[in-house]
Design a protein around this motif. Structure first.
Motif, PDB file in Angstrom:
ATOM      1  N   GLN A 163       0.825  -1.209   0.000  1.00 14.88           N
ATOM      2  CA  GLN A 163       0.000   0.000   0.000  1.00 14.88           C
ATOM      3  C   GLN A 163       0.858   1.258   0.000  1.00 14.88           C
ATOM      4  OE1 GLN A 163      -2.390  -0.726   3.490  1.00 14.88           O
ATOM      5  NE2 GLN A 163      -4.017  -1.748   2.322  1.00 14.88           N
ATOM      6  N   ASN A 164       1.945   1.225   0.788  1.00 12.70           N
ATOM      7  CA  ASN A 164       2.850   2.377   0.820  1.00 12.70           C
ATOM      8  C   ASN A 164       3.517   2.597  -0.538  1.00 12.70           C
ATOM      9  OD1 ASN A 164       2.297   2.965   3.479  1.00 12.70           O
ATOM     10  ND2 ASN A 164       4.023   1.808   4.291  1.00 12.70           N
ATOM     11  N   LEU A 167       0.894   4.091  -2.688  1.00 11.89           N
ATOM     12  CA  LEU A 167       0.654   5.472  -2.267  1.00 11.89           C
ATOM     13  C   LEU A 167       1.783   6.382  -2.733  1.00 11.89           C
ATOM     14  CD1 LEU A 167      -1.074   7.464  -0.683  1.00 11.89           C
ATOM     15  CD2 LEU A 167       0.187   6.831   1.382  1.00 11.89           C
ATOM     16  N   LYS A 170       1.398   7.000  -6.352  1.00 11.20           N
ATOM     17  CA  LYS A 170       0.344   7.973  -6.619  1.00 11.20           C
ATOM     18  C   LYS A 170       0.812   9.387  -6.271  1.00 11.20           C
ATOM     19  CE  LYS A 170      -3.615   4.878  -6.048  1.00 11.20           C
ATOM     20  NZ  LYS A 170      -4.806   4.549  -5.231  1.00 11.20           N
TER      21      LYS A 170
END
Length: 419
Positions: A163-164, A167, A170
């Motif tokens: 997820q990091n 993220l 993004k």
């Protein structure tokens, strides 16, 4: 020795493992703390977070082992990911699958092995949390339960890692897009500024050509007087002063052009005379109004100092004057007026022309990028939106006065504090 079989979903499993982008990544304290905790809880010499790649097992975290990876064909973890439950080998020397395994007969002497599959939320087993002892061993059901909890925490850390990564990707994408937007905005501002100057090009030519004609005439008068038998001192002084004043006028026009064409977004806000801003702007456009029989006047009720980036205020004022020129050029009654006033801590610089005003139904739209009421080829629709943005970045405003009988735009600026 029996090499581990491939799971039936091997290709999908490898895709899932790849999606974590964790292979060959740097050691992380979050994983190392979990393997260290397991090592102390169970008194095991070696604890690993092992991820099973196509041909190797790679260790994301390791306690008690120097190697970073080993071949998948000799791995115990390759067997462990074939099932859903904890995989335990109490004594590999007595297990025909592992007795002659080089990891058993040589270093690191894997006699006892226990591995808990790391199962992703989509059901793929990408590796294990495993422990190794150099002698036969076993865990109780309660210990295995605790071991399972630790493996779940390892999986949670892997999910956070992914997820990091996503993220960060993004955020990097947003940062790159923001940089592109910023660059494009600067380019649009620059183009709009140069377009405003270009629209006044005819007037600028007159601003320079007319003084040059004056210079030529004054220099001829001066030469004629000097060559005469009895030069008149007063006439010489008058011609000299005319030359001096005209040079100053040309220099002022050139300085104003340089100022208006310069990118000023990064300039700090400074205290500036409002009169100076008006004069610098008019020096590049006033002549054009005269050449097209547009009556023009300036009404300054006072000369306050404003806190702003003066170049940008001149650029905004020039854009409004351009718009007024376009609006009144074909009218029978052609006039443009600049009026300044002070209200509390604000200075209002108004540009008024003989147009009939901006309809309320389009007053909001007219400030939006690319909206224009001008014919094709007359404008981009960027002038007012950029002007509005330039003012807002220095605590100013651009307003349309609907209560005025004619077209009236107000530039609202911060009054500089008196010291």
């Amino acid at each position: 020795m029996k090499a581990p079989l491939l799971p039936i979903d091997e290709l999908e499993r490898l895709d899932e493992l790849e999606s974590f982008e964790i292979l060959d990544s740097e050691a992380q304290v979050e994983f190392d703390q979990l393997t260290e905790l397991a090592q102390k809880l169970f008194n095991m010499p070696i604890v690993l977070v092992s991820l099973i790649d196509a041909e190797r097992q790679w260790f994301k975290s390791k306690q008690g082992l120097d190697a970073c990876e080993t071949g998948r064909d000799v791995s115990f973890c390759g067997h462990a990911i074939l099932g859903d439950e904890i995989f335990e080998i109490k004594n590999s020397m007595q297990d025909e699958r592992f007795a002659d395994n080089p990891l058993v007969t040589g270093e690191p002497k894997v006699i006892y092995y226990i591995g808990c599959p790391l199962k992703t939320p989509t059901g793929y087993k990408v590796g294990t949390l495993c422990m190794i002892d150099h002698k036969p061993n076993s865990l109780t059901d309660e210990q295995k339960h605790i071991f399972q909890i630790l493996a779940n925490q390892v999986m949670s850390q892997m999910i956070l890692f992914r997820q990091n990564k996503h993220l960060k990707y993004k955020m990097d994408t947003i940062a790159a897009q923001y940089e592109t937007i910023t660059e494009n905005r600067a380019r649009l501002i620059n183009n709009a500024r140069l377009a405003s100057l270009g629209k006044m090009a005819g007037g600028i030519a007159h601003e320079v050509n007319n003084p040059l004609a004056i210079l030529k005439m004054a220099s001829r008068n001066l030469l004629r007087e000097i060559d005469s038998e009895s030069p008149n001192r007063d006439k010489i002084l008058k011609s000299t002063k005319t030359i001096d004043d005209t040079v100053i006028r040309i220099n002022k026009t050139i300085q104003s052009l340089r100022s208006l064409s310069r990118q000023a977004t990064s300039d700090p806000a400074v205290e500036t005379s409002l009169h100076e801003i008006i004069e610098n702007t008019l020096s590049v456009c006033e002549e054009k109004f005269k050449n097209h029989q547009i009556f023009f006047n300036v009404k300054e009720n006072s000369n306050p100092k404003v806190l702003c980036r003066p170049n940008e205020i001149s650029q905004v004022l020039l854009n409004l004057l351009n718009n007024s020129y376009d609006a009144v050029e074909e009218l029978e009654d052609k006039w443009i007026q600049i009026v300044s006033s002070i209200k509390e801590d604000k200075v209002i610089l108004s540009v008024i022309d003989s147009g009939s005003g901006i309809p309320k139904e389009i007053s909001d739209e007219i400030m939006q990028p690319f909206y224009t009421t001008k014919p094709i080829g007359k404008g981009t629709g960027l002038g007012l939106s950029i002007s509005k943005n330039l003012l807002e970045t220095q605590q100013g405003e651009l307003r349309i006065d609907h209560n005025h009988p004619n077209t009236k735009f107000d530039i609202v600026l911060m009054l500089a504090s008196e010291k």
